[in-house]
Design a protein around this motif. Structure first.
Motif, PDB file in Angstrom:
ATOM      1  N   MET A  62       0.781  -6.744  16.457  1.00 48.49           N
ATOM      2  CA  MET A  62       0.341  -6.072  17.683  1.00 48.49           C
ATOM      3  C   MET A  62      -0.514  -7.019  18.524  1.00 48.49           C
ATOM      4  SD  MET A  62      -1.575  -2.472  17.549  1.00 48.49           S
ATOM      5  CE  MET A  62      -3.200  -3.203  17.476  1.00 48.49           C
ATOM      6  N   ILE A  99      -3.064   6.369   7.453  1.00 47.72           N
ATOM      7  CA  ILE A  99      -2.951   5.033   8.041  1.00 47.72           C
ATOM      8  C   ILE A  99      -1.622   4.447   7.637  1.00 47.72           C
ATOM      9  CG2 ILE A  99      -3.955   2.719   8.047  1.00 47.72           C
ATOM     10  CD1 ILE A  99      -6.637   3.976   7.997  1.00 47.72           C
ATOM     11  N   ASN A 107      -1.117  -5.043  12.429  1.00 45.18           N
ATOM     12  CA  ASN A 107      -2.124  -5.279  13.464  1.00 45.18           C
ATOM     13  C   ASN A 107      -2.017  -6.689  14.024  1.00 45.18           C
ATOM     14  OD1 ASN A 107      -3.068  -2.712  12.974  1.00 45.18           O
ATOM     15  ND2 ASN A 107      -4.735  -3.391  11.643  1.00 45.18           N
ATOM     16  N   ASN A 108      -1.724  -7.652  13.145  1.00 44.83           N
ATOM     17  CA  ASN A 108      -1.568  -9.029  13.616  1.00 44.83           C
ATOM     18  C   ASN A 108      -0.395  -9.138  14.597  1.00 44.83           C
ATOM     19  OD1 ASN A 108      -3.617  -9.666  11.860  1.00 44.83           O
ATOM     20  ND2 ASN A 108      -2.283 -10.534  10.278  1.00 44.83           N
ATOM     21  N   MET A 166      -0.203   1.591   9.495  1.00 43.95           N
ATOM     22  CA  MET A 166      -0.144   0.173   9.839  1.00 43.95           C
ATOM     23  C   MET A 166      -1.093  -0.602   8.926  1.00 43.95           C
ATOM     24  SD  MET A 166      -0.210   0.787  13.926  1.00 43.95           S
ATOM     25  CE  MET A 166      -0.255  -0.940  14.426  1.00 43.95           C
ATOM     26  N   ASN A 167      -0.717  -1.837   8.589  1.00 45.64           N
ATOM     27  CA  ASN A 167      -1.613  -2.669   7.788  1.00 45.64           C
ATOM     28  C   ASN A 167      -2.062  -3.888   8.601  1.00 45.64           C
ATOM     29  OD1 ASN A 167       0.434  -4.583   7.655  1.00 45.64           O
ATOM     30  ND2 ASN A 167       1.086  -3.995   5.599  1.00 45.64           N
ATOM     31  N   ASN A 168      -2.790  -4.805   7.957  1.00 46.94           N
ATOM     32  CA  ASN A 168      -3.285  -5.989   8.676  1.00 46.94           C
ATOM     33  C   ASN A 168      -2.164  -6.740   9.376  1.00 46.94           C
ATOM     34  OD1 ASN A 168      -5.860  -5.565   7.784  1.00 46.94           O
ATOM     35  ND2 ASN A 168      -5.933  -7.307   6.377  1.00 46.94           N
ATOM     36  N   GLN A 174       0.821  -1.204   0.000  1.00 47.68           N
ATOM     37  CA  GLN A 174       0.000   0.000   0.000  1.00 47.68           C
ATOM     38  C   GLN A 174       0.856   1.256   0.000  1.00 47.68           C
ATOM     39  OE1 GLN A 174      -3.815  -0.283   2.057  1.00 47.68           O
ATOM     40  NE2 GLN A 174      -2.814  -1.775   3.352  1.00 47.68           N
TER      41      GLN A 174
END
Lengths: 372, 372
Positions: B256, B246, B253-254, B248-250, B177
């Motif tokens: 985290m 934004i 987040n995973n 951070m991506n998925n 992204q």
């Protein structure tokens, strides 16, 4: 489109005023049959075809509240009841199924028990956001100040007919991540976020008033910007929670970026997003803009291959975007299937009473029928 | 691990104090050769093997500042200079390559021009966060109050030797992204977020002091929690920006969620994450815990297949997690390749001067060598 948390968990009192639109039951609805009889030995409930525990605390809140109000108005009736309810859309998908469910249940029980006056407080006792959905149009839930919650109720801002051009496009996205349930997330947010109090005290009060004004004046641009800003800030305070709560995923973020790119490209505000406690996007837009937006969405987010039921709700055809627009739109095309399906709908008039016995979900003996 | 934005773009003055650790140059570094000669007709610069525009505003800030300081201390020298610099890690990947680059350039120029005293202000004029990286250990950038920025400088909290057990694990994640560049994002955040002022005024000052205390006292648990909370709040105000930013991506987040799951499972705080303006995770943890954490990371985030250089930096072996731990860890296993590679490193002592001519990036005539 103004989102919130709770200041009192057991009474379901919110931290701030909030505003939502009630969607048309023709597309998305919960349907509930209630039945009362001296023959029933106990209260029972079925949800989407499966018997659930009637002792569920929120359900009991709602039933007690209804029976109290019924007694207050002189109707003494201690017969047991049966409830059968179903949604025509997925539960726990961030599509406010519990708001729809409790609003519908409250409306049904209120009719059964001949409750008069405000019923939003009763719906609130089951599921906070349900209090707004017992009426149609744009609705504001006033947080109130009474510690017992007697003034925490919903009032209609305008009926659906006030802004008949408003449309809603729900984009249901692919998602496999487990989320923190919204009730737990909101509680943790209020307890741990160092930003949420600022939001509640210094941002939302003014924003809710501006939003109400934008709705009354049918000022789409202000309505749209306030809606997007409030969605972003709600998710910001969820992220500021410890441990953090994240409801949006990459696809949610892609849709958000798409909306900003589209508005930039057309040099106007034509679409607004809002995200509840889940990854699905709810877009607010005016009817005249829907075909163009759907056309561009179909271009950048192609439907899954072999999808049978991609477009749901009101009938609509997308308009293929011009090459000029696509060039102006600084956006990349995603592979098919980021969006599972879309539901096109509008603002509705609130609960509807179905008198045709063919619609009922309980038979003459109080057994569930047609309810899975 | 305390993040910030800018209050003045041209002077590069921050909105709040910030704290970072300078990583060991043995694993991650920028390397710069500077050369001065009466034969050079103009200033020139090469970055990672490619000549860049010497007129770049931030570079000029830095050069002017250096020459001014040099003249102030009586060294008059108007010879032209040549600069050749390279990083041993990817630029613009949220790994603070510009901080490393400007810190290194400033240290090199300061040595060349025999500058004495604080050089963090000179580094700041090139890239804000570079001011912390001109010294080793844990460093605090004091925002200062002077409008000309004369008191906005960095000071070491403790040297690396104070907390020799501290380790850093950088998880570089797959990402396609496009992001809003951090300088633009931070500017937009200060201008539009309704939460950022609250963060700056009422959260960060106290948090920075607590962080400094945790570092001085080597209190890992407090250090870790403050680091995670500050990372989350930084990204929360980025999301509250309009349009939102934004980073951070998925996968971010995973990771985290993984960190919180791991800490919960071991019923202690053993790992902390922080995210800069990008999706890569920087984990802070103590040396004794590294093998266990790497073992669990390898289990839930398997390396890409056929990856040749997955583990970079200091040598380390993961310990295979016990079945008991895996059961306690309420976490799902991801497919291989969510993490591109990991870099294991520690806190360093700041800039090093390389006197061996074999290390130099300019030859005797001032032409770049070994620099791509």
């Amino acid at each position: 489109m103004i989102l919130g948390g709770k200041r009192d968990e057991s009474l379901i009192l919110p931290t701030n005023d909030s505003i939502s639109a009630t969607l048309d039951t023709a597309q998305l609805h919960a349907k509930t049959t209630v039945m009362i009889s001296p023959d029933f030995k106990e209260d029972r409930i079925w949800l989407n075809g499966k018997e659930e525990d009637i002792k569920n605390a929120r359900l009991q809140n709602c039933l007690k509240e209804i029976r109290k109000r019924s007694q207050l108005s002189g109707h003494i009736n201690d017969w047991k009841i049966r409830i059968c309810s179903k949604n025509n859309f997925p539960t726990a998908a961030g599509l406010a199924s519990s708001a729809a469910g409790y609003a519908c249940l409250t409306a049904a029980l209120a009719k059964l028990y001949k409750i008069e006056g405000d019923i939003s407080i009763i719906a609130r006792s089951g599921s906070g956001s349900a209090c707004r959905s017992v009426m149609g149009g744009f609705v504001r839930w006033y947080m109130g100040s009474d510690k017992n919650g007697t003034d925490s109720l919903a009032k209609q801002i305008v009926p659906a007919s006030h802004w008949p051009e408003m449309r809603i496009l729900v984009l249901v996205v692919s998602d496999e991540q487990k989320k923190v349930p919204s009730a737990i997330g909101m509680k943790r947010c209020i307890e741990t976020s160092q930003l949420v109090q600022h939001r509640i005290m210094h941002v939302v009060p003014e924003r809710a008033n501006k939003m109400q004004q934008a709705i009354v004046e049918k000022d789409y641009k202000n309505f749209a910007e306030l809606t997007m800003k409030d969605s972003n800030q709600f998710h910001a305070v969820c992220l500021d929670t410890y441990p953090p709560c994240i409801y949006m995923n990459n696809i949610s973020n892609n849709i958000m970026n798409f909306v900003h790119s589209y508005n930039d490209a057309v040099n106007d505000v034509k679409v607004a997003y809002t995200y509840d406690a889940g990854p699905n996007a709810t877009l607010y837009l005016l009817e005249k803009d829907v075909p163009a937006v759907i056309g561009v969405l179909d271009h950048f987010f192609p439907p899954p291959e072999n999808s049978l039921e991609y477009r749901r709700g009101l009938p609509v055809e997308g308009i293929k975007p011009s090459q000029g627009l696509l060039e102006k739109l600084k956006f990349q095309k995603y592979p098919p299937g980021q969006l599972k399906y879309m539901i096109y709908t509008k603002i509705g008039d609130g609960p509807k009473y179905l008198n045709n016995p063919q619609d009922h979900l309980l038979d003459d003996q109080g057994n569930p029928i047609n309810c899975s």
